[in-house]
Write an enzyme that holds these catalytic residues in place. Structure first.
Site, PDB file in Angstrom:
ATOM      1  CG  ASP A  97      28.379  14.576  27.541  1.00  0.00           C
ATOM      2  OD1 ASP A  97      27.346  14.537  28.082  1.00  0.00           O
ATOM      3  OD2 ASP A  97      28.777  14.572  26.420  1.00  0.00           O
ATOM      4  CD  GLU A 113      23.699  10.955  31.083  1.00  0.00           C
ATOM      5  OE1 GLU A 113      24.536  10.323  30.510  1.00  0.00           O
ATOM      6  OE2 GLU A 113      23.754  12.154  31.118  1.00  0.00           O
ATOM      7  CG  ASP A 115      22.718  15.458  23.216  1.00  0.00           C
ATOM      8  OD1 ASP A 115      23.344  16.762  23.916  1.00  0.00           O
ATOM      9  OD2 ASP A 115      22.878  14.401  23.392  1.00  0.00           O
TER      10      ASP A 115
END
Ligand code: GLC
Length: 796
Positions: A405, A408, A482
């Site tokens: 997670d 990015e 999300d």
């Protein structure tokens, strides 16, 4: 709230910037270097053409640079092939196989890619380079063309009329139609028009902006930095182009069977005891489940590669006990490594020079969950090996799946990511983050996958990632970050996942039930029904949201969720065969209706239904209190798998959609592989394999299922050919209905000895030329697994 400053002229690009720059214009000379056509233009611009296959070409356009643009790690390199060349005063044409590139001289010069009939499929009308290193391409478009792909994006299935940015971003704000950038960037468009299907892939790890909004006549793509490096892929239809595109971007390796099961997650299950109780609850309520995810609270102060000893006193015992009960534990691993001089991972990262640094040498730090953290430079293979190796911490406990997670990478600052001048080593070709941003998640999941693969001694790893770039499917499944517990977000998930599939990512899913916000009973029920037919199936919710395990809303909703999950488990042999097809051919697991009905113009507009493989059509219910819905059926006949009602295709029908189940239709008479439902997926224990024919084929059709079988957990399928491929064909010839089973490949010894063929409702109107048994109106035939068979059914 935005103010008018948002549309300040200086933010929109100054007049100088818009008018300045160099065009690709005035051809000067051409020459060939091995299998590369090099064309020089004014302003020191070079165009290079490389024909990679008979239907794929790579074009690079660079200004003022001596170094050749190198394909990013997103691309599986293919060698350039010899080609023929024709030149005249106004153009140069290179040709190989079914594809020709025409470079037309002029101001500006244009690049046109045409097929074997000489029909232009894609034209770049102009390319322009600006002084700040950015560039812009204009692609010609036509009103009747439609566009798909673009990876993980909000909005409708068709991307015509959209505007989007390729810049991997952590977006907690509600995803909506104005959300131009999300976590994954796949700069790829699939164009469909009367001429066929054409893929356009821009290999740009830096930021790019795609505008399909301004006009139906052109698409503009603005690249922040770097070379213009793109591929054009020709094909007849979406399936063929996707197959070819995934030659270039790579295909998913077969995941472990357990990862196709139901996953339960929560931010966070806080303790070992809570996790163990959760597992018990699944088993005692008889809800199938294969995986439990551990979010950030399992760690000691959010330090990756640690367990908090108070909350999780004995992770090894927990993982081992749960594995025995058929649960895999999937812990989260974020890239940020806490700056803590007493923490060995941090010490090793600094001393081994594995973290990102500024050009001047100092480490880059950003704030994430653990506080001030350093970030591994995954563009370097040394860093990837080190990071992969660190996963021994998990694999020694028996863990086989990792959830990546925040890659990015997300940073808690204004830009939401790393500063653009932080450097990446990129295997001896150092570049700033600005140029390589979109590669971070891909390279992190690669490090994770490769590390796990090495340590798991022949077992298949499972990696889940939030961020990615072209080719991410080679290493990881993707979930879409999300979302919120909104009906609208469930609805948006369908076109988003379909476009991800067309963009090469077959193993993807969304947080079922919705991540943030409090889910609602009916929403959870409908979302679980939908999730059961999405490739990756995980229920996940946020720390401050209401609990949303399947039993949280009373017996009725629990029963609906149980039935939905069980339905997936029953269809696993079919689904696994579709996954095997994705691994072999790159076709998506879930497909837009048009993909299986290429000539049907209505099918192109359908964004709220999808195919799972070729034979199952899912029509999820996406609105509250809806108990009927409209379904478009493409040509053929379609059988409601619950009611047995038949619908004829090439038209819309209104179908019943009770809360108890999602409308699901089988292609009439096509083979669907099913099994009994177990608490978890373990193919070695699967003792029933049923091939169900819902209804009978009509017209002179022939439909095939390539039933794929292997042990579901090792690489023996790859290394020892330990798999079976059984080609099951169901066809109609005149009055006869002929079913054949051919053993195309035999290498896996199945736990069962017979395959059961079930012809639903057939006893009323068909007779069969072999021994059979009847179950109600169904005809049942048992065939030994090692036998090629041919059955004929005739009307009574
Ligand atoms: C991010 C992830 C989410 C996770 C949370 C805490 O928001 O997208 O899935 O639960 O971080 O780790």
């Amino acid at each position: 709230m935005q103010s008018s400053e948002a549309i300040h002229p200086e933010r929109l690009g100054s007049y100088d910037q818009q008018s300045a720059g160099y065009w690709l214009e005035q051809m000067i000379s051409t020459h060939q270097e091995k299998h590369t056509l090099c064309v020089s233009f004014q302003h020191d611009i070079q165009v290079k053409v490389r024909h990679l296959t008979e239907s794929i070409v790579r074009l690079t356009v660079q200004a003022g640079s001596d170094t050749d643009s190198v394909p990013s790690p997103g691309i599986t390199p293919l060698a350039a092939q010899p080609f023929t060349i024709e030149e005249n005063q106004s153009s140069v044409v290179s040709r190989f196989g079914e594809l020709a590139v025409t470079i037309s001289n002029g101001s500006p010069a244009s690049l046109s890619i045409s097929d074997s009939q000489g029909i232009s499929r894609l034209r770049v009308d102009s390319i322009r380079f600006f002084a700040d290193g950015s560039s812009q391409l204009r692609l010609a478009s036509e009103a009747e063309a439609d566009y798909f792909g673009l990876g993980e994006k909000t909005g409708w299935l068709s991307k015509q009329g959209s505007k989007t940015v390729m810049w991997n971003s952590d977006v907690y704000a509600p995803h909506n139609l104005e959300t131009e950038a999300l976590y994954v960037s796949i700069p790829y468009l699939l164009k469909l028009d009367a001429k066929g299907a054409t893929g356009f892939l821009l290999d740009a790890p830096a930021k790019s902006e795609w505008n399909l909004q301004k006009s139906h006549q052109e698409i503009t793509i603005t690249l922040d930095t770097g070379a213009v490096d793109f591929y054009v892929i020709l094909g007849q239809d979406a399936k063929q182009v996707t197959e070819r595109y995934t030659e270039l971007s790579g295909r998913m390796p077969l995941p472990p069977a357990w990862s196709l099961g139901y996953h339960q997650s929560r931010y966070s299950y806080m303790s070992q005891q809570e996790v163990e109780q959760l597992a018990e609850e699944f088993r005692s309520r008889e809800i199938p489940c294969d995986a439990i995810h551990l979010d950030i609270h399992y760690m000691r102060g959010y330090r990756v590669f640690t367990f908090d000893a108070n909350r999780f006193p004995n992770p090894k015992k927990m993982v081992g006990n749960l594995l025995e009960q058929g649960f895999h534990i999937v812990p989260i691993v974020d890239p940020g490594v806490k700056r803590d001089v007493e923490y060995t991972v941090y010490q090793e990262g600094v001393s081994g020079n594995y973290f990102c640094r500024r050009l001047e040498g100092e480490l880059y730090f950003g704030e994430v969950w653990p506080g001030i953290s350093a970030f591994p430079d995954f563009t370097s293979s040394a860093t990837r090996s080190w990071w992969g190796e660190k996963h021994k911490f998990y694999t020694q406990l028996g863990i086989q799946g990792i959830w990546n997670d925040m890659n990015e990478p997300a940073v808690f600052n204004e830009s939401k990511t790393m500063e653009l001048d932080v450097m990446h080593q990129a295997e001896g070709r150092p570049q700033p983050h600005r140029a390589l941003h979109n590669l971070y998640g891909l390279q992190m999941s690669r490090a994770t996958y490769e590390g796990l693969r090495e340590q798991l001694q022949g077992e298949r790893p499972f990696v889940l990632t939030r961020s990615g770039y072209i080719g991410v499917q080679r290493y990881a499944a993707v979930w879409t970050g999300d979302n919120r517990s909104f009906w609208e977000h469930m609805e948006m998930a369908v076109p988003m996942l379909l476009n991800m599939g067309l963009s090469g990512i077959p193993f993807a899913g969304v947080d079922v039930g919705g991540f943030a916000y409090d889910t609602q009973p009916e929403l959870l029920a409908r979302w679980t029904q939908l999730g059961a037919f999405l490739p990756f199936f995980r229920n996940h919710s946020a720390i401050d949201a209401i609990r949303q395990e399947p039993w949280r809303f009373g017996e009725e909703i629990e029963a609906v969720c149980r039935a939905a999950i069980a339905r997936r488990y029953r269809l696993i042999p079919y689904l696994y065969s579709v996954f095997a097809e994705a691994a072999r051919k790159g076709w998506p697991v879930v497909r837009p209706i048009f993909m299986e009905a290429p000539g049907d113009s209505t099918a192109r507009t359908v964004a709220d239904e999808f195919f799972v493989g070729r034979h199952l059509l899912a029509a999820p219910v996406l609105r509250p209190q809806q108990r009927k819905r409209m379904v478009y059926f493409p040509e053929g006949e379609w059988v409601d798998v619950e009611s047995g009602l038949t619908y004829s295709g090439a038209q819309y029908h209104i179908v019943d959609a009770p809360l108890s189940h999602m409308p699901l239709f089988a292609r009439a008479g096509a083979p669907i592989a099913e099994t009994d439902v177990y608490s978890h997926l373990q193919f070695e224990h699967q003792d029933v394999l049923r091939i169900v024919f819902y209804g009978h084929p009509v017209g002179e059709t022939a439909e095939t299922l390539d039933l794929y079988e292997d042990d579901g957990h090792s690489f023996a399928y790859e290394q020892k050919n330990a798999y079976n491929l059984v080609r099951i064909q169901s066809k109609r010839r005149g009055n006869e209905w002929i079913v054949t089973l051919d053993l195309v490949h035999e290498g896996y010894s199945t736990p069962y000895t017979y395959r059961e063929l079930r012809f639903t409702g057939a006893a009323k109107c068909w007779q069969i030329d072999t021994d059979y048994r009847q179950d109600g109106d169904d005809i049942i035939v048992q065939l030994p697994v090692d036998q090629t068979s041919r059955l004929i059914l005739r009307p009574m």
